[in-house]
Design an enzyme around this catalytic site. Structure first.
Site, PDB file in Angstrom:
ATOM      1  N   ASP A 139       0.867  -1.113  -0.324  1.00 28.78           N
ATOM      2  CA  ASP A 139      -0.298  -0.071   0.053  1.00 28.78           C
ATOM      3  C   ASP A 139       0.494   1.127  -0.311  1.00 28.78           C
ATOM      4  O   ASP A 139       1.633   1.519   0.493  1.00 28.78           O
ATOM      5  CB  ASP A 139      -0.801  -0.361   1.219  1.00 28.78           C
ATOM      6  CG  ASP A 139      -1.662  -1.040   0.797  1.00 28.78           C
ATOM      7  OD1 ASP A 139      -2.547  -1.115   0.604  1.00 28.78           O
ATOM      8  OD2 ASP A 139      -1.735  -1.679   2.665  1.00 28.78           O
ATOM      9  N   ASP A 199      -1.530  -2.530  -4.973  1.00 25.94           N
ATOM     10  CA  ASP A 199      -2.245  -2.331  -4.064  1.00 25.94           C
ATOM     11  C   ASP A 199      -3.079  -1.163  -3.853  1.00 25.94           C
ATOM     12  O   ASP A 199      -3.642  -1.086  -4.886  1.00 25.94           O
ATOM     13  CB  ASP A 199      -1.717  -3.383  -2.164  1.00 25.94           C
ATOM     14  CG  ASP A 199      -2.712  -4.089  -1.783  1.00 25.94           C
ATOM     15  OD1 ASP A 199      -3.524  -3.942  -2.617  1.00 25.94           O
ATOM     16  OD2 ASP A 199      -2.152  -4.592  -1.058  1.00 25.94           O
ATOM     17  N   ASP A 221      -4.668   2.403   3.308  1.00 26.92           N
ATOM     18  CA  ASP A 221      -5.449   1.225   3.927  1.00 26.92           C
ATOM     19  C   ASP A 221      -5.586   1.505   5.110  1.00 26.92           C
ATOM     20  O   ASP A 221      -4.641   1.269   6.399  1.00 26.92           O
ATOM     21  CB  ASP A 221      -4.857  -0.043   3.501  1.00 26.92           C
ATOM     22  CG  ASP A 221      -5.752  -1.071   2.700  1.00 26.92           C
ATOM     23  OD1 ASP A 221      -5.837   0.052   1.046  1.00 26.92           O
ATOM     24  OD2 ASP A 221      -5.075  -1.831   2.299  1.00 26.92           O
ATOM     25  N   ARG A 265     -13.373   1.129  -4.451  1.00 21.62           N
ATOM     26  CA  ARG A 265     -12.750   1.682  -3.140  1.00 21.62           C
ATOM     27  C   ARG A 265     -12.450   3.189  -2.930  1.00 21.62           C
ATOM     28  O   ARG A 265     -11.723   2.993  -2.108  1.00 21.62           O
ATOM     29  CB  ARG A 265     -11.575   0.412  -2.763  1.00 21.62           C
ATOM     30  CG  ARG A 265     -12.112  -0.903  -2.857  1.00 21.62           C
ATOM     31  CD  ARG A 265     -10.712  -2.068  -2.215  1.00 21.62           C
ATOM     32  NE  ARG A 265     -11.172  -3.598  -2.543  1.00 21.62           N
ATOM     33  CZ  ARG A 265      -9.972  -4.237  -2.523  1.00 21.62           C
ATOM     34  NH1 ARG A 265      -8.981  -3.168  -2.181  1.00 21.62           N
ATOM     35  NH2 ARG A 265     -10.275  -5.815  -3.270  1.00 21.62           N
TER      36      ARG A 265
END
Length: 424
Positions: A204, A243, A247, A302
């Site tokens: 991430d 990715d 997050d 997302r």
């Protein structure tokens, strides 16, 4: 109204004393500005003494400035572009690793789709891939300690190819930096992932893991010169090398993400990363996050996908592109409030796609506009996807908000103010 007038009419969400008013690095998150202001609030390194103020221009200098020395408040100022992978992917490959040999070994036509690669020995193509990936992991990750402000200087501060780890700490501020997403040089093929197998990547751009009181503000997150749209396919599947951009996982709590740009990416933001027992134990009752005045542009999905958390998303602008899948993912035990946001969808894309149901979890979604028109997001979703009916009412009411702008004004305000280089 032009950008100058809009800037003068909108508050920044930062609170500063007489001295810090002229030093952006000592600004703190303002009272009532999202979940990050809850309790003790978020002050980062505002109290740093002169010995804990660092100016960095290289990857080595950045890692040294962020080395933990007991939690004393620190300020790290980023000047220019810092590249964590200037040497390129070849520098991480262990002797003997060969991608063509990897493709030949694990071709589904011969390997099949029933057996994953976890049992492959160290001297196999997968074993050599694992060793190469471990080298990259050690090289590009950097931990941010508690009581830190990481801030870009001026309009052109950037960090490329790094994975920022905000892990097991409290009180961190990250502002005014353009982050180019790290490219996973060695994605893993998993034949058992889905019906056709899949490529899975790591790293991430920033991960908030079991950390509290974090303010992510006025940054730009992008894939830069390596967008997923330019990635090749292998074994009939996209060779995924990115990715998430941000997050927030494993019991993280009291986070405010404001005035950022998230652009040109696929799997953008997770709040809670799993439905499993371990994640349930760590995340239930946590993951309280506020997103406001962010630009989500040309993303696939997302923005965010939510599990467990009480997430407040207001006054954000979502601009969909040709690969748009959804914005808000409604996951296990999520309590999403999505209000006063603006969505700009291209012709032929239905507002019913904005919400995606993964689990039974009511949400609140009022005051939103789509292409300038007031739209009941839950109603249009339920009419179009009756098999995945969403329930209204998240069960809580956000109170940690400063100024709430009318949804129709949001595109102009966010266009003028959001992203790195626009911190005032």
């Amino acid at each position: 109204m032009g950008c100058t007038a809009l800037v003068l009419s909108v508050t920044t969400g930062a609170a500063a004393g007489p001295e810090s008013r002229h030093d952006l690095a000592r600004e703190v998150l303002g009272a009532g500005d999202g979940w990050g202001s809850y309790g003790t609030g978020t002050t980062g390194g505002a109290a740093a003494d002169a010995g804990h103020v660092h100016t960095v221009r290289t990857w080595a200098e950045l890692k040294a400035a962020l080395a933990d020395d007991g939690g004393a408040p620190r300020i790290v100022r980023v000047v220019g572009t810092i590249d964590a992978v200037a040497q390129g992917c070849d520098a991480f490959a262990v002797p003997g690793y060969d991608f063509d040999a990897y493709l030949a070994k694990y071709d589904p036509g011969t390997w099949g789709l029933d057996t994953d690669l976890s049992a492959e020995p160290d001297d196999s193509p997968e074993g050599l891939r694992r060793a190469s990936a471990a080298r990259q992991d050690r090289a590009i990750k950097v931990n941010v300690p508690a009581n830190t402000t990481l801030i870009g200087v001026g309009r052109d501060a950037a960090i490329n190819g790094a994975s920022l780890q905000i892990k097991d700490v409290d009180n961190v501020i990250v502002r005014n930096i353009t982050f180019e997403s790290p490219v996973d040089c060695f994605p893993q093929w998993d034949p058992t992932d889905g019906d056709k197998g899949n490529w899975n990547s790591e790293y991430d751009t920033a991960v908030v893991h079991n950390s509290t009181h974090v303010w992510i503000d006025h940054n730009t997150f992008t894939d830069g010169d390596s967008p997923d749209s330019a990635a090749p396919t292998h074994f009939g599947m996209l060779y995924q090398q990115h990715d998430g951009e941000l997050d927030i996982v494993r019991g993280a709590d009291h986070i405010t993400a404001s005035w950022n740009v998230f652009a040109d990416h696929d799997k953008t933001i997770l709040v809670g990363n799993s439905d499993g027992a371990a994640a349930t134990a760590s995340d239930r009752g946590h993951l309280k996050v506020t997103f406001h005045h962010n630009l989500f542009r040309n993303l696939v999905e997302r923005a965010p996908r939510v599990r467990f958390g009480q997430v407040d998303s207001y006054n954000n602008h979502f601009v969909a592109g040709s690969s748009y899948s959804y914005s808000f993912g409604i996951g296990k035990e999520s309590q999403l409030v999505a209000e006063h946001n603006a969505f700009t969808l291209p012709a032929g894309v239905s507002p019913a796609k904005i919400l995606k149901k993964w689990s039974e979890a009511p949400l609140t979604a009022g005051g939103n506009v789509v292409n300038g028109r007031a739209t009941d997001l839950i109603a249009v979703h339920n009419a179009a996807v009756p098999a995945e009916t969403l329930q209204s009412g998240a069960g809580w009411t956000p109170v940690l908000r400063t100024r709430v702008d009318p949804a129709r004004a949001v595109p102009g305000i966010v266009a003028c103010r959001a992203g790195a280089g626009r911190l005032r």
